[in-house]
Design a protein around this motif. Structure first.
Motif, PDB file in Angstrom:
ATOM      1  N   PHE A 630      -3.831  -7.189 -15.120  1.00 24.76           N
ATOM      2  CA  PHE A 630      -2.590  -7.330 -15.873  1.00 24.76           C
ATOM      3  C   PHE A 630      -2.436  -8.810 -16.210  1.00 24.76           C
ATOM      4  N   ILE A 631      -2.501  -9.124 -17.495  1.00 20.59           N
ATOM      5  CA  ILE A 631      -2.621 -10.522 -17.911  1.00 20.59           C
ATOM      6  C   ILE A 631      -1.291 -11.116 -18.348  1.00 20.59           C
ATOM      7  N   GLU A 632      -0.538 -10.365 -19.123  1.00 19.46           N
ATOM      8  CA  GLU A 632       0.783 -10.811 -19.583  1.00 19.46           C
ATOM      9  C   GLU A 632       1.805  -9.712 -19.278  1.00 19.46           C
ATOM     10  N   PRO A 633       3.050 -10.107 -18.938  1.00 20.56           N
ATOM     11  CA  PRO A 633       4.076  -9.082 -18.692  1.00 20.56           C
ATOM     12  C   PRO A 633       4.477  -8.373 -19.982  1.00 20.56           C
ATOM     13  N   VAL A 634       4.775  -7.108 -19.871  1.00 20.51           N
ATOM     14  CA  VAL A 634       5.292  -6.322 -20.999  1.00 20.51           C
ATOM     15  C   VAL A 634       6.779  -6.108 -20.751  1.00 20.51           C
ATOM     16  N   LYS A 635       7.586  -6.659 -21.651  1.00 21.87           N
ATOM     17  CA  LYS A 635       9.040  -6.603 -21.475  1.00 21.87           C
ATOM     18  C   LYS A 635       9.627  -5.464 -22.305  1.00 21.87           C
ATOM     19  N   ILE A 636      10.827  -5.083 -21.959  1.00 20.26           N
ATOM     20  CA  ILE A 636      11.518  -4.043 -22.729  1.00 20.26           C
ATOM     21  C   ILE A 636      11.695  -4.537 -24.163  1.00 20.26           C
ATOM     22  N   GLY A 637      11.248  -3.724 -25.105  1.00 20.70           N
ATOM     23  CA  GLY A 637      11.284  -4.104 -26.511  1.00 20.70           C
ATOM     24  C   GLY A 637       9.953  -4.563 -27.059  1.00 20.70           C
ATOM     25  N   ASP A 638       8.983  -4.857 -26.165  1.00 18.66           N
ATOM     26  CA  ASP A 638       7.644  -5.223 -26.637  1.00 18.66           C
ATOM     27  C   ASP A 638       6.941  -4.000 -27.219  1.00 18.66           C
ATOM     28  N   THR A 639       6.008  -4.249 -28.119  1.00 12.98           N
ATOM     29  CA  THR A 639       5.227  -3.177 -28.738  1.00 12.98           C
ATOM     30  C   THR A 639       3.757  -3.352 -28.356  1.00 12.98           C
ATOM     31  N   ILE A 640       3.135  -2.282 -27.861  1.00 10.31           N
ATOM     32  CA  ILE A 640       1.746  -2.360 -27.415  1.00 10.31           C
ATOM     33  C   ILE A 640       0.839  -1.529 -28.316  1.00 10.31           C
ATOM     34  N   GLN A 641      -0.419  -1.944 -28.368  1.00 14.79           N
ATOM     35  CA  GLN A 641      -1.461  -1.259 -29.132  1.00 14.79           C
ATOM     36  C   GLN A 641      -2.772  -1.401 -28.364  1.00 14.79           C
ATOM     37  N   VAL A 642      -3.676  -0.452 -28.516  1.00 17.08           N
ATOM     38  CA  VAL A 642      -4.910  -0.430 -27.725  1.00 17.08           C
ATOM     39  C   VAL A 642      -6.128  -0.547 -28.627  1.00 17.08           C
ATOM     40  N   GLU A 643      -7.086  -1.405 -28.191  1.00 16.40           N
ATOM     41  CA  GLU A 643      -8.428  -1.435 -28.766  1.00 16.40           C
ATOM     42  C   GLU A 643      -9.380  -0.773 -27.772  1.00 16.40           C
ATOM     43  N   LEU A 644      -9.951   0.336 -28.170  1.00 16.01           N
ATOM     44  CA  LEU A 644     -10.898   1.069 -27.327  1.00 16.01           C
ATOM     45  C   LEU A 644     -12.276   0.935 -27.957  1.00 16.01           C
ATOM     46  N   THR A 645     -13.225   0.362 -27.215  1.00 12.22           N
ATOM     47  CA  THR A 645     -14.554   0.082 -27.763  1.00 12.22           C
ATOM     48  C   THR A 645     -15.621   0.697 -26.871  1.00 12.22           C
ATOM     49  N   CYS A 646     -16.550   1.401 -27.486  1.00 15.13           N
ATOM     50  CA  CYS A 646     -17.687   1.969 -26.745  1.00 15.13           C
ATOM     51  C   CYS A 646     -18.573   0.827 -26.258  1.00 15.13           C
ATOM     52  N   LYS A 647     -18.622   0.653 -24.930  1.00 15.80           N
ATOM     53  CA  LYS A 647     -19.287  -0.513 -24.344  1.00 15.80           C
ATOM     54  C   LYS A 647     -20.703  -0.218 -23.858  1.00 15.80           C
ATOM     55  N   GLN A 648     -20.897   0.934 -23.242  1.00 16.47           N
ATOM     56  CA  GLN A 648     -22.203   1.239 -22.661  1.00 16.47           C
ATOM     57  C   GLN A 648     -22.357   2.739 -22.484  1.00 16.47           C
ATOM     58  N   LYS A 649     -23.592   3.229 -22.616  1.00 14.73           N
ATOM     59  CA  LYS A 649     -23.888   4.650 -22.464  1.00 14.73           C
ATOM     60  C   LYS A 649     -25.031   4.827 -21.471  1.00 14.73           C
ATOM     61  N   THR A 650     -24.867   5.803 -20.569  1.00 13.41           N
ATOM     62  CA  THR A 650     -25.919   6.109 -19.606  1.00 13.41           C
ATOM     63  C   THR A 650     -26.086   7.618 -19.514  1.00 13.41           C
ATOM     64  N   ARG A 651     -27.245   8.093 -19.853  1.00 10.18           N
ATOM     65  CA  ARG A 651     -27.530   9.528 -19.776  1.00 10.18           C
ATOM     66  C   ARG A 651     -27.692   9.936 -18.316  1.00 10.18           C
ATOM     67  N   LYS A 652     -27.070  11.034 -17.925  1.00  3.53           N
ATOM     68  CA  LYS A 652     -27.201  11.531 -16.557  1.00  3.53           C
ATOM     69  C   LYS A 652     -28.321  12.566 -16.497  1.00  3.53           C
ATOM     70  N   PRO A 653     -29.266  12.391 -15.570  1.00  2.16           N
ATOM     71  CA  PRO A 653     -30.313  13.401 -15.446  1.00  2.16           C
ATOM     72  C   PRO A 653     -29.765  14.708 -14.901  1.00  2.16           C
ATOM     73  N   LYS A 654     -30.352  15.805 -15.318  1.00  3.66           N
ATOM     74  CA  LYS A 654     -29.947  17.119 -14.817  1.00  3.66           C
ATOM     75  C   LYS A 654     -30.510  17.341 -13.417  1.00  3.66           C
ATOM     76  N   ARG A 655     -29.669  17.836 -12.532  1.00  2.00           N
ATOM     77  CA  ARG A 655     -30.156  18.223 -11.216  1.00  2.00           C
ATOM     78  C   ARG A 655     -30.798  19.602 -11.256  1.00  2.00           C
ATOM     79  N   ASN A 656     -30.249  20.452 -12.120  1.00  2.02           N
ATOM     80  CA  ASN A 656     -30.771  21.805 -12.277  1.00  2.02           C
ATOM     81  C   ASN A 656     -30.897  22.101 -13.773  1.00  2.02           C
TER      82      ASN A 656
END
Length: 692
Positions: A630-656
């Motif tokens: 948590f870097i900066e406080p969010v006060k009542i009346g503030d407006t927030i927005q999200v940047e969602l970025t695909c950072k890394q992908k890892t394939r999971k091997p099948k057990r069965n």
């Protein structure tokens, strides 16, 4: 395949162990050294590598190294798991061979199944902790410029060389596999030189591994005998690891070729390990202390690099400990492990027996023998005890350890331990340090007793501290049990290196390189998005895409949300978190925030509401969050927005085969306010369905 070569000498037939060299099983020339059965003294085989060429071995290994380096961490880990399963299925064959080394079934279990468990553990660790790449990205993006267009990360890549493993005789299988697991996972091939005593057991495991076809050709070779000119031929990308005596290790460390090419040399040497009874310990702790010493003296007949050689006891409790220890050791039955009721077998060889006798004589010049020793007759449960390498549990007592250097620098590598009284904690720390560095020390104390000061004085001299009280005793793995997750090594006399240590050991066989570049170039190199690297947006929500369809750097910029007083009040009621900074207007005004602020976890929850696509789709589950700040406080009346970025992908091997194909995607989350300030940042991990 017959792995021995029969040599006729007069009327006696000896078998010569073959080495696996450049894809062939070959026997060395010459008579070699004869190895005898530890129990019966009967000749077993001869060991020699005379005439075998080392240069072709290195060339063959480097070809195997290319195949290993081309594999990803997860492919190497699955290879290791398959190898462990294959070897475990043949474990009874190895138990049958282990008896010739003098090991009881319990001793063999530590060596055989403990070795295979190490392979399983390392495989699981790597698949759980590392991405499915051929090399390791060690840290996060470090900006090196004001605008963020230039930065660096550290990467670890497989060395295009060979790891030479020189092993000790006491654990032919576990000692080999504890080095081999991190080596193969790092993408390096190995040339193994087992100790002569027990070489047949190591050779049998390697034969099974080679014949399984699980490993690439050249990944694994073995030299039964001396290394000839191998060390002279090594180069700057090669690695040498050694387990054995401190004297031999120091001789190897001084090899001029190691210095010439700066060849990494890891040494795990026998050391004068300690058990310490803390001052004021009660009867329950004393019983644990005595149990631990007796166990370490008798398991593998005391032939463990971690075995307790010095037992420090408050002088006022010496008689109580001495009586209890002698009584417990009096119940030990020495003899042929094949006989029912035998609890301790012989030493590994007659050569080892003579060495232990000589060391006990050195110790007895400064300490009194309380029980055992080779000059006193003792009972042995064997057909011809005089032919075996039997030695009784031996306890010595040194009344003046300050004036007795031998007890701190002489190790009898067998069932031998010396009791040492101390008068104060300061004196204890000084005496322990006279061992000049050890693999492990155990401190035994009462539950609730504070041993902080003692740990502070002991830790610099040890690779591992085993703190044992009645609570931990219920589940403790014991003084002498190195674990794959933890460092196995120690400072000073113990060699200064480490053989185990989880991912630390894997990294030892890799080259760490600092790579400086632009964020985009780094993203291409590491297959993971870095701040400042190019991003791309799509009209299709990323949570509507299958694993294969997602692109590193794909970004979603969400809608906005203004935080209201009702949000804060409702979240407080829902969560039960009525902290004053959120709910008390007066107290919040007097705080560093200056006014009421939203809960940090409300911000995280609101962010999820902004970026999640609610309808059923390829996203299976969110199963983790990392690095939340948590870097900066969010006060009542503030407006927030999200940047969602695909950072890394890892394939999971099948057990069965019937398992749903899927992979793990790491998303970089940045929550910003209306001033474009980051108020919260973290990574989330989602499990996403793949198409195939």
């Amino acid at each position: 395949m017959n792995l021995t070569y029969r040599l006729i000498k007069g009327e006696r037939t000896m078998e010569k162990l073959k080495s696996y060299v450049s894809g062939q099983w070959l026997a060395g020339s010459g008579e070699g050294r004869l190895v005898r059965h530890a129990v019966t003294g009967a000749p077993l085989y001869a060991v020699t590598s005379e005439g075998l060429e080392m240069a072709p071995m290195l060339a063959y290994a480097r070809q195997g190294g290319k195949a290993l380096a081309a594999m990803s961490f997860h492919q190497r880990a699955m290879m290791l798991k398959n190898l462990a399963s294959h070897l475990t299925a043949q474990k009874e064959d190895f138990y049958a061979l282990s008896g010739a080394t003098g090991a009881t079934r319990k001793d063999s279990w530590i060596d055989i199944e403990g070795g295979f468990a190490t392979l399983f553990t390392y495989s699981s660790l790597v698949r759980r902790e590392l991405s499915d790449e051929p090399f390791l990205v060690e840290d996060a993006w470090t900006p090196l410029s004001r605008k963020g267009g230039f930065g660096a990360r550290h990467v670890l890549t497989p060395k295009p060389g060979v790891a030479v493993h020189i092993n000790a005789f006491n654990f032919p299988i576990w000692g080999m596999l504890e080095k081999l697991a991190p080596t193969l996972l790092a993408g390096m091939p190995a040339i193994i030189k087992p100790a002569t005593d027990g070489a047949r057991l190591a050779q049998a495991v390697l034969q099974s591994a080679v014949e399984s076809g699980i490993l690439p050709a050249g990944a694994l070779q073995i030299i039964c005998g001396g290394v000839n000119d191998l060390l002279d031929l090594l180069g700057p990308q090669d690695v040498v690891t050694f387990t054995g005596s401190a004297h031999t290790g120091q001789t190897l460390r001084a090899h001029p070729n190691f210095n010439r090419h700066s060849i990494p040399f890891t040494m795990e040497a026998d050391s004068v390990n300690s058990a310490i009874l803390a001052e004021g310990a009660g009867d329950e702790a004393i019983a644990l202390f005595v149990r631990e010493i007796a166990r370490e003296m008798t398991v593998k007949a005391g032939q463990k690099c971690t075995a307790i050689r010095r037992a420090f006891v408050p002088r006022c409790q010496l008689e109580q400990v001495k009586s209890a220890l002698l009584a417990r050791l009096g119940k030990v039955v020495v003899g042929d492990p094949a006989r029912e009721g035998v609890t301790m077998g012989p030493l590994a060889s007659l050569r080892q027996l003579e060495d232990v006798k000589a060391r006990v004589e050195q110790l007895s010049a400064q300490a009194e023998i309380l029980c055992g020793g080779h000059l006193t007759p003792f009972e042995v449960q064997a057909d011809e005890p005089e032919k075996g390498a039997f030695y009784p549990p031996t306890v010595l007592l040194c009344h003046q350890p300050k004036e007795s250097p031998a007890v701190h620098n002489t190790e009898a590598f067998g069932p031998v331990c010396t009791l040492l009284p101390y008068d104060s904690e300061d004196e204890l720390a000084e005496l322990v340090a006279r061992g000049e560095g050890s693999l492990v020390a155990s401190v035994v104390f009462d539950a609730g007793q504070d041993v902080t000061a003692l740990v502070g004085s002991l830790a610099p001299w040890h690779g591992r501290l085993h703190l044992l009280d009645p609570i931990s005793a219920e589940e403790s793995t014991g003084h002498g049990s190195p674990l794959p997750h933890l460092v196995h090594g120690g400072p000073g006399r113990a060699g200064g290196g480490q053989e185990l240590g989880g991912l630390r050991a894997v990294k030892h066989y890799m080259q760490r390189t600092a790579v400086q570049s632009s964020p985009g170039a780094m993203s291409q190199l590491t297959h993971s998005w870095n701040p400042g690297a190019p991003v791309q947006q799509d009209r299709v929500h990323p949570f509507r895409k299958y694993f294969e369809e997602l692109v590193i750097g794909e970004r979603l910029l969400t809608a906005r949300r203004t935080v209201t007083e009702a949000d804060v009040v409702n979240f407080a009621c829902l969560s039960g978190d009525h902290f004053y900074a959120h709910m008390d207007k007066v107290a919040a005004a007097e705080s560093l925030f200056g006014e009421r602020v939203a809960h940090g976890y409300f911000v995280v929850s609101a962010a999820a509401g902004l970026f999640v696509d609610a309808a059923p789709g390829p996203v299976i589950a969110n199963y983790g969050m990392e690095g939340l700040r948590f870097i900066e406080p969010v006060k009542i009346g503030d407006t927030i927005q999200v940047e969602l970025t695909c950072k890394q992908k890892t394939r999971k091997p099948k057990r069965n085969p019937e398992d749903l194909p899927q992979g793990v995607v790491v998303w970089d989350i940045k929550v910003k306010n209306q001033r474009d300030q980051v108020v919260a940042s973290y990574d989330i991990l989602t499990l996403i369905e793949a198409r195939d």
